[in-house]
Write an enzyme that holds these catalytic residues in place. Structure first.
Site, mmCIF file in Angstrom:
data_model
loop_
_atom_site.group_PDB
_atom_site.id
_atom_site.type_symbol
_atom_site.label_atom_id
_atom_site.label_comp_id
_atom_site.label_asym_id
_atom_site.label_seq_id
_atom_site.Cartn_x
_atom_site.Cartn_y
_atom_site.Cartn_z
ATOM 1 N N GLU A 138 -5.569 -6.141 6.028
ATOM 2 C CA GLU A 138 -4.129 -5.787 6.252
ATOM 3 C C GLU A 138 -3.813 -4.264 6.217
ATOM 4 O OE1 GLU A 138 -0.235 -4.730 4.617
ATOM 5 O OE2 GLU A 138 -2.019 -4.145 3.770
ATOM 6 N N ASP A 189 2.870 -8.794 -1.611
ATOM 7 C CA ASP A 189 2.173 -7.425 -1.304
ATOM 8 C C ASP A 189 3.205 -6.323 -1.835
ATOM 9 O OD1 ASP A 189 0.434 -5.885 -0.383
ATOM 10 O OD2 ASP A 189 0.870 -5.923 1.739
ATOM 11 N N HIS A 210 -2.165 3.332 -2.832
ATOM 12 C CA HIS A 210 -3.174 3.902 -1.995
ATOM 13 C C HIS A 210 -3.945 5.146 -2.585
ATOM 14 C CE1 HIS A 210 -1.414 2.226 1.964
ATOM 15 N NE2 HIS A 210 -1.767 1.387 1.089
#
Length: 452
Positions: free
Chosen positions: A302, A330, A401
């Site tokens: 993804e 998510d 991230h």
């Protein structure tokens, strides 16, 4: 149906009680994050995560299998940068992370003057004035809702800068908090088009660059050792609890098993993975399966390609008309807030009685907004109804991230509450006598903001 029967209320207790009390989801998240770690597509750790998921489903008594996905294999390599000393200032190191898909610099690096832009339109207006420069994409993200406004600077900005002759790109991290922690993410270049080295810099360094550029020219040296290896063989992991009456009708629960190669992907998307796995485990333990099949898909890739989502939609194209609902988790491991729908008319009326067990979680309400997710988006042409079990993502982009996306950032109680909500909504959709009407087109307020 105006309210749940006593038997349905008892089933809700059987599903939600263990989700709230056993701590199984958090323990499993510890296995995935601390035990396997970061899981970038094509890496050995990503394959280890596939095997872990298969073993875990087997231990839960849930049938599971692999489905092949060919994934990109991008490797980070060395990365460092610095603002060069000048008559106005001493040199300063930059906290940065290469963006996924970035090209490498030459071994000696790239040194050039920096030009700041705040939008793709501003970049385009500069024309060939950016030639030979490092383009710095600055923005003002301060809350989670800003992500969709500025994600295009990271996703499309470097490619646009390359076409105008820039030699590198720097992007202010898409973050709502920072302690000099850069946040990576993917950037996309056109097939056969020009590519350049691209990196995210911490919020603090972005602000420093902005201030320095107010006083005159600034030069930066950037060294990135990224490399693109041949596509790798990988897998989606698929598992299901077969329905008792209508096994060909499918309620899909999705999350993505891959993560970036920094941090351990606890919120993104380890939390979603363990929520949907726990839903399958608890539903499989019931004395009687729901009417329809509950299928879990742990998608691969993804983060930097969406190959898993596309592969599933292609492999199951003939089945998609029988996918009666799909949920994607998510958005981190925050507490549940409510339910959103992307379906035809009558959806809220159909599901309203089934929301009652969510009252104790503070989530027994319908919310306006997106119900889709990146991995579900390839199913949109088949008009699959989407249900969003929305969680509190207000602090999600603090760590998203980055090296800080680790287990300690996930609150065990919040994770268990959202696990309970997902489990119950999966069961409700699979057990309800009726099904959601299929949507006739994409969500009315446009595609969901890019997550990655």
């Amino acid at each position: 149906m105006t309210k749940l029967s006593a038997a349905q209320q008892a089933t809700a207790a059987k599903l939600m009680g263990p989700a709230l009390a056993e701590g199984h989801a958090y323990a499993r998240l510890a296995e995935l994050t601390d035990g396997i770690g970061p899981r970038l597509s094509g890496s050995e750790s990503a394959e280890a995560a596939v095997q872990w998921a298969l073993r875990s489903f087997q231990a839960d008594g849930v049938k599971a299998w692999k489905e092949p996905v060919k994934v990109p294999r991008w490797v980070r390599g060395e990365e460092h940068g610095e603002i060069l000393a000048s008559a106005r200032t001493r040199g300063l190191p930059l906290s940065l992370l290469a963006l996924g898909g970035s090209a490498p610099t030459p071994p000696e690096g790239v040194t050039a003057e920096v030009v700041e832009v705040n939008s793709l339109e501003e970049l385009a207006a500069l024309g060939d004035k950016v030639k030979g420069r490092i383009v710095f994409f600055n923005h003002t993200m301060s809350e989670a809702a800003d992500y969709g406004r500025f994600a295009g600077l990271r996703g499309r900005g470097p490619a646009a800068a390359a076409k105008q002759g820039a030699v590198a790109a720097l992007v202010r991290s898409l973050a709502t908090a920072s302690l000099s922690t850069p946040h990576t993410g993917s950037t996309r270049f056109d097939e056969g088009g020009p590519r350049l080295p691209a990196a995210a810099v911490s919020v603090e360094d972005a602000l420093t660059l902005h201030r320095m550029l107010q006083g005159g020219a600034v030069k930066v040296r950037l060294v990135l050792g990224c490399s693109d290896l041949p596509d790798a063989d990988s897998s989606n992991v698929v598992a299901e609890v077969r329905g008792r009456e209508k096994p060909d009708e499918v309620v899909l629960l999705g999350a993505h098993l891959d993560s970036w190669d920094v941090g351990t992907g606890a919120h993104d998307d380890g939390a979603g993975v363990v929520m949907v796995m726990e839903a399958a485990r608890l539903i499989a333990r019931l004395p009687q399966a729901p009417r329809r099949t509950v299928r879990v898909v742990l998608f691969m890739n993804e983060e930097n390609g969406l190959r898993g989502g596309r592969a599933y939609a292609q492999a199951h194209a003939k089945e998609l008309p029988k996918h009666v609902a799909a949920i994607e988790m998510d958005a981190g491991g925050g507490r549940p807030l409510g339910v959103s729908l992307h379906a035809g008319p009558g959806g809220e009326t159909l599901l309203w009685p089934w929301l009652a067990p969510l009252e104790g979680l503070g989530a027994a309400r319908f919310l306006v907004g997106h119900a889709t997710g990146a991995d579900l988006s390839p199913m949109e042409p088949a008009h699959v109804p989407f249900v969003g079990v929305r969680v509190d993502s207000s602090r999600y982009f603090d760590v998203h991230h980055s090296m800080a996306d680790t287990l300690d950032k996930v609150d065990p109680q919040d994770l268990s509450r959202s696990t309970a909500a997902v489990t119950w909504m999966a069961y409700a959709l699979a057990e309800s006598p009726g099904t959601l009407a299929r949507p006739t087109g994409p969500e009315s307020d446009g595609p969901p903001p890019p997550k990655k």
